[in-house]
Design an enzyme around this catalytic site. Structure first.
Site, PDB file in Angstrom:
ATOM      1  N   GLU A  58       0.863  -1.184   0.000  1.00 31.28           N
ATOM      2  CA  GLU A  58       0.000   0.000   0.000  1.00 31.28           C
ATOM      3  C   GLU A  58       0.895   1.227   0.000  1.00 31.28           C
ATOM      4  O   GLU A  58       1.941   1.243   0.665  1.00 31.28           O
ATOM      5  CB  GLU A  58      -0.908   0.033   1.227  1.00 31.28           C
ATOM      6  CG  GLU A  58      -1.689   1.355   1.314  1.00 31.28           C
ATOM      7  CD  GLU A  58      -2.860   1.344   2.268  1.00 31.28           C
ATOM      8  OE1 GLU A  58      -2.854   0.573   3.228  1.00 31.28           O
ATOM      9  OE2 GLU A  58      -3.792   2.147   2.028  1.00 31.28           O
ATOM     10  N   CYS A 272      -6.760   1.370   2.567  1.00 28.96           N
ATOM     11  CA  CYS A 272      -7.659   2.525   2.550  1.00 28.96           C
ATOM     12  C   CYS A 272      -7.375   3.434   1.360  1.00 28.96           C
ATOM     13  O   CYS A 272      -8.250   4.179   0.929  1.00 28.96           O
ATOM     14  CB  CYS A 272      -7.543   3.296   3.855  1.00 28.96           C
ATOM     15  SG  CYS A 272      -8.306   2.414   5.215  1.00 28.96           S
ATOM     16  N   ASN A 399     -12.401  -2.562   0.226  1.00 28.55           N
ATOM     17  CA  ASN A 399     -11.421  -2.715   1.298  1.00 28.55           C
ATOM     18  C   ASN A 399     -12.076  -2.432   2.636  1.00 28.55           C
ATOM     19  O   ASN A 399     -12.452  -1.296   2.892  1.00 28.55           O
ATOM     20  CB  ASN A 399     -10.258  -1.741   1.090  1.00 28.55           C
ATOM     21  CG  ASN A 399      -9.301  -1.756   2.267  1.00 28.55           C
ATOM     22  OD1 ASN A 399      -8.653  -2.763   2.520  1.00 28.55           O
ATOM     23  ND2 ASN A 399      -9.236  -0.650   3.001  1.00 28.55           N
ATOM     24  N   GLU A 400     -12.233  -3.447   3.429  1.00 32.16           N
ATOM     25  CA  GLU A 400     -12.769  -3.380   4.807  1.00 32.16           C
ATOM     26  C   GLU A 400     -13.892  -2.346   4.953  1.00 32.16           C
ATOM     27  O   GLU A 400     -13.882  -1.524   5.865  1.00 32.16           O
ATOM     28  CB  GLU A 400     -11.645  -3.174   5.835  1.00 32.16           C
ATOM     29  CG  GLU A 400     -10.798  -1.937   5.692  1.00 32.16           C
ATOM     30  CD  GLU A 400      -9.809  -1.734   6.849  1.00 32.16           C
ATOM     31  OE1 GLU A 400      -9.114  -2.691   7.219  1.00 32.16           O
ATOM     32  OE2 GLU A 400      -9.755  -0.598   7.359  1.00 32.16           O
TER      33      GLU A 400
HETATM   34  O1  AHR Z   1      -2.515  -1.344   6.658  1.00 30.22           O
HETATM   35  C1  AHR Z   1      -2.875  -0.051   7.021  1.00 30.22           C
HETATM   36  C2  AHR Z   1      -4.371   0.184   6.908  1.00 30.22           C
HETATM   37  O2  AHR Z   1      -5.041  -0.640   7.797  1.00 30.22           O
HETATM   38  C3  AHR Z   1      -4.991  -0.134   5.580  1.00 30.22           C
HETATM   39  O3  AHR Z   1      -4.920   0.899   4.685  1.00 30.22           O
HETATM   40  C4  AHR Z   1      -6.421  -0.392   5.933  1.00 30.22           C
HETATM   41  O4  AHR Z   1      -7.027  -1.287   5.042  1.00 30.22           O
HETATM   42  C5  AHR Z   1      -6.360  -0.870   7.350  1.00 30.22           C
HETATM   43  O5  AHR Z   1      -7.223  -0.176   8.157  1.00 30.22           O
END
Ligand code: AHR
Length: 672
Positions: A58, A272, A399-400
């Site tokens: 990321e 995120c 994503n989550e």
């Molecule tokens: O890994 C850091 C963050 O943790 C990521 O962006 C997110 O998906 C999670 O909350």
């Protein structure tokens, strides 16, 4: 009387035994019993995922620009904005320089950009050339250069006027000449070249500088020697040496550290970052491909700028270069629930009428990655230099997310089309940010109803949590969605990467191997973190401009990934072995059998191995041990405190071994 004598004798004997034990160094009760482990190597075993251990990249902690992406110029396209950081503007990381009587000024313009996706550019007006008027770039905490190495400079430019502003007859009599230099912060020259810009149309010019000295924090200086006005944009400097010598490539040491993990897949670009802090901040993969001056950089929700120079082509190419399957994640048509600092209630969805176009973008991604060169998007991949398919197999959607009707409606629209048009793609859904709770329950309910092939679970917890949950996946229903554990890490209160966290993760990974029929993929998070620019801890690899440090957790990941199998061989472990986690796998390609032992206890654990069906074993095996002080950390700038040690071990149907206190031990045995 007789009875009393017996009791006294027994007491004296106990005291004597205790004294002998003390003299031997430790009380007899502290020594764990020798445990016997039974494994039948001849059994067929259980098929498990051969893609289990991968990485998650990321762009957080300056992982991309200023990190893995080898570009040395910061804010090369003058797109930094105050919305990204309060002190930022289009000239951040740049400064006007006027040398030896030179006089002039800088301005930012947008009237005639190189490309509409890259609207800002700089205008230099030279009133008096003197020793040159132009720009200094400070890089990302300086520009590291090494004596004898080559650096490829390029920029876009156009002449605006010659002579005085608005003066003259409009004819551009001569080209604008530039000296381009690498300098120390004191101004000593470390190498230079020249380029010319001529005419009113944007043109790209390029030249190479060979550094004469080493400097960890040099500057790039671009000096116009010609009176008049010029517009410049996309001012870039790359080390010639990138990973696998790719153009627009990656920093070799960081890329190699990732490659050395031998990840079976790589998830990107977030996290995120994917769903962004608002609907206008979703990560749009199409913005990240094509010539770099045409990419639409944007704010990074981790508080800085993403140029997208490291874009989808570079991600896919890197995956191919390191033998990892690409796992891109696209937004599910909604932004982050924490957008606008709304703590869980900020999720918004694309208007429903925008969804067909958005879904087409997702379909285009599959065509871009896998389609033939005569397809619209396959042709773009080929034009970028990769006519062969990238063999996309996994695609994350979302994503989550907070599992709301807004999310479910949009996810379903995307998922239905993908199922119908691309049954060959494994779609990975999401079940919220935690291992349990409202979103987890709602996410799983939705996944079951929609029959999503796989779902992405995330959790960051204490080492104790991981050790207390080693049976989590034993109970998962094998008929439901498979699991991608897309983000996890064991967190100390102070967020340090201790051996304790790494061993808790290692113990957990043995449970993932045991459950590798349902947990198909797993990746630690986050992967990279730049010194002084870290938003999230702990991370797997720490770096600055010139060096990196591999955390203890890195070595756990590496040992599991390098020693992955595709068949799980059940192990019988005595119930009383509470400090021990064990797994045993076979790699059917090589026939090797790999045993992993995690001893989280403070005592050495003696073991008797009892391998039935071991006739074909090669007696000489390798043993790799990761151990140290429980709270040890591989601190940046110091020699690593904990690194794996490999030695040879003689094995057979029966052999003894010892597991050091606080250790991960991997025994790899070959078969004939
Ligand atoms: O890994 C850091 C963050 O943790 C990521 O962006 C997110 O998906 C999670 O909350």
């Amino acid at each position: 009387m007789k009875k009393i004598t017996g009791l006294v004798r027994q007491t004296i004997l106990s005291v004597l035994l205790f004294i002998i034990a003390l003299a031997a160094g430790s009380p007899a009760s502290a020594q764990p019993p020798v445990r016997t482990l039974d494994i039948n190597l001849a059994q067929p075993g259980k098929a498990i995922s051969s893609d289990l251990f991968g990485v998650f990249f990321e762009d957080i902690n300056y992982s991309a620009d200023g990190g893995l992406y080898a570009e040395l110029v910061q804010n090369r396209s003058f797109e930094y904005q105050i919305t990204e950081q309060l002190s930022w503007n289009a000239l951040t990381a740049w400064e006007l320089t006027q040398r030896d009587g030179g006089r002039g000024s800088l301005a930012i313009a947008t009237a005639v950009p190189v490309h509409p996706n890259n609207p800002h550019y700089v205008v230099i007006e030279v009133q008096q050339p003197g020793g040159g008027v132009g720009l200094v770039n400070f890089g990302f905490d300086g520009i590291p250069v090494q004596a004898g190495e080559q650096y490829d400079f390029s920029m876009f430019g156009r002449q605006l006027f010659t002579g005085n502003h608005w003066g003259g007859n409009g004819v551009l009599a001569s080209p604008a000449r530039f000296v381009v230099r690498l300098e120390t912060k004191e101004g000593a020259v470390l190498g230079e070249t020249t380029v010319n810009i001529s005419g009113r149309d944007w043109q790209r010019v390029a030249a190479t500088i060979t550094a004469t000295n080493t400097d960890s924090a040099a500057r790039l200086v671009v000096l116009s020697q010609t009176k008049g006005g010029v517009a410049l944009d996309e001012i870039s400097l790359f080390p010639r040496k990138t990973f696998k010598n790719r153009a627009n490539g990656l920093r070799p040491d960081l890329a190699q550290a990732i490659a050395d993990l031998q990840p079976k897949f790589m998830r990107f670009p977030g996290g995120c970052l994917v769903h962004g802090h608002g609907l206008d901040n979703l990560y749009r993969w199409k913005d990240s491909i094509g010539p770099i001056e045409q990419r639409r950089g944007q704010e990074n929700l981790w508080g800085y700028h993403q140029s997208l120079g490291l874009g989808y082509f570079e991600f896919f190419q890197f995956c191919e270069d390191i033998g990892a399957k690409p796992l891109p994640v696209v937004p599910a048509g909604v932004c982050c629930q924490n957008a606008d600092n709304q703590g869980g209630t900020g999720q918004r969805g694309l208007p429903l009428e925008a969804m067909p176009t958005y879904i087409q973008d997702v379909l285009d991604l599959i065509e871009w990655a896998n389609g033939p060169t005569n397809s619209t998007w396959g042709a773009k991949r080929a034009a970028a230099g990769h006519p062969e398919s990238f063999h996309l197999q996994y695609l994350g959607v979302g994503n989550e997310e907070h599992i709301t009707p807004v999310f479910e409606e949009r996810f379903k629209m995307i998922h239905d089309v993908l199922k119908a048009k691309h049954p060959e793609i494994t779609v990975i859904g999401t079940v919220g940010p935690f291992h349990s709770g409202e979103d987890y329950d709602a996410g799983w309910k939705f996944a079951n109803a929609e029959r999503i092939a796989m779902v992405d679970e995330h959790y960051y917890e204490s080492p104790e949590w991981f050790l207390n949950n080693l049976k989590r996946y034993d109970a998962y229903d094998r008929t439901k969605s498979k699991v991608y554990l897309g983000e996890y890490a064991a967190h100390e209160g102070n967020r340090a990467n201790t051996l304790r966290t790494a061993l808790a993760e290692a113990a957990y990974l043995t449970s993932l191997e045991r459950n590798g029929d349902v947990v198909r993929l797993a990746s630690y998070a986050p992967l990279l973190a730049k010194e002084r620019h870290t938003q999230w801890r702990p991370d797997m690899i720490y770096f600055n401009n010139t060096s990196l440090q591999l955390s203890v957790n890195y070595f756990v990941q590496q040992l599991f990934s390098q020693n992955q199998g595709d068949v799980y061989l059940p192990v019988t472990l005595p119930n009383t072995a509470t400090n021990l986690a064990v797994s045993s796998v076979r790699d059917s390609k090589t026939g090797d059998v790999i045993l992993k032992f995690v001893n989280v206890g403070a005592e050495v654990q003696p073991l008797k191995m009892n391998l039935s069906g071991a006739k074909k074993l090669v007696m000489q095996a390798t043993r790799t041990v990761l151990t140290g002080e429980l709270m040890a950390v591989n601190a940046f700038g110091k020699p690593a405190a904990v690194v794996p040690q490999t030695s040879s071990l003689t094995v057979g149907e029966k052999f003894d071994c010892e597991l050091p206190a606080h250790s991960l031990t991997v025994i790899r045995m070959a078969t004939r």
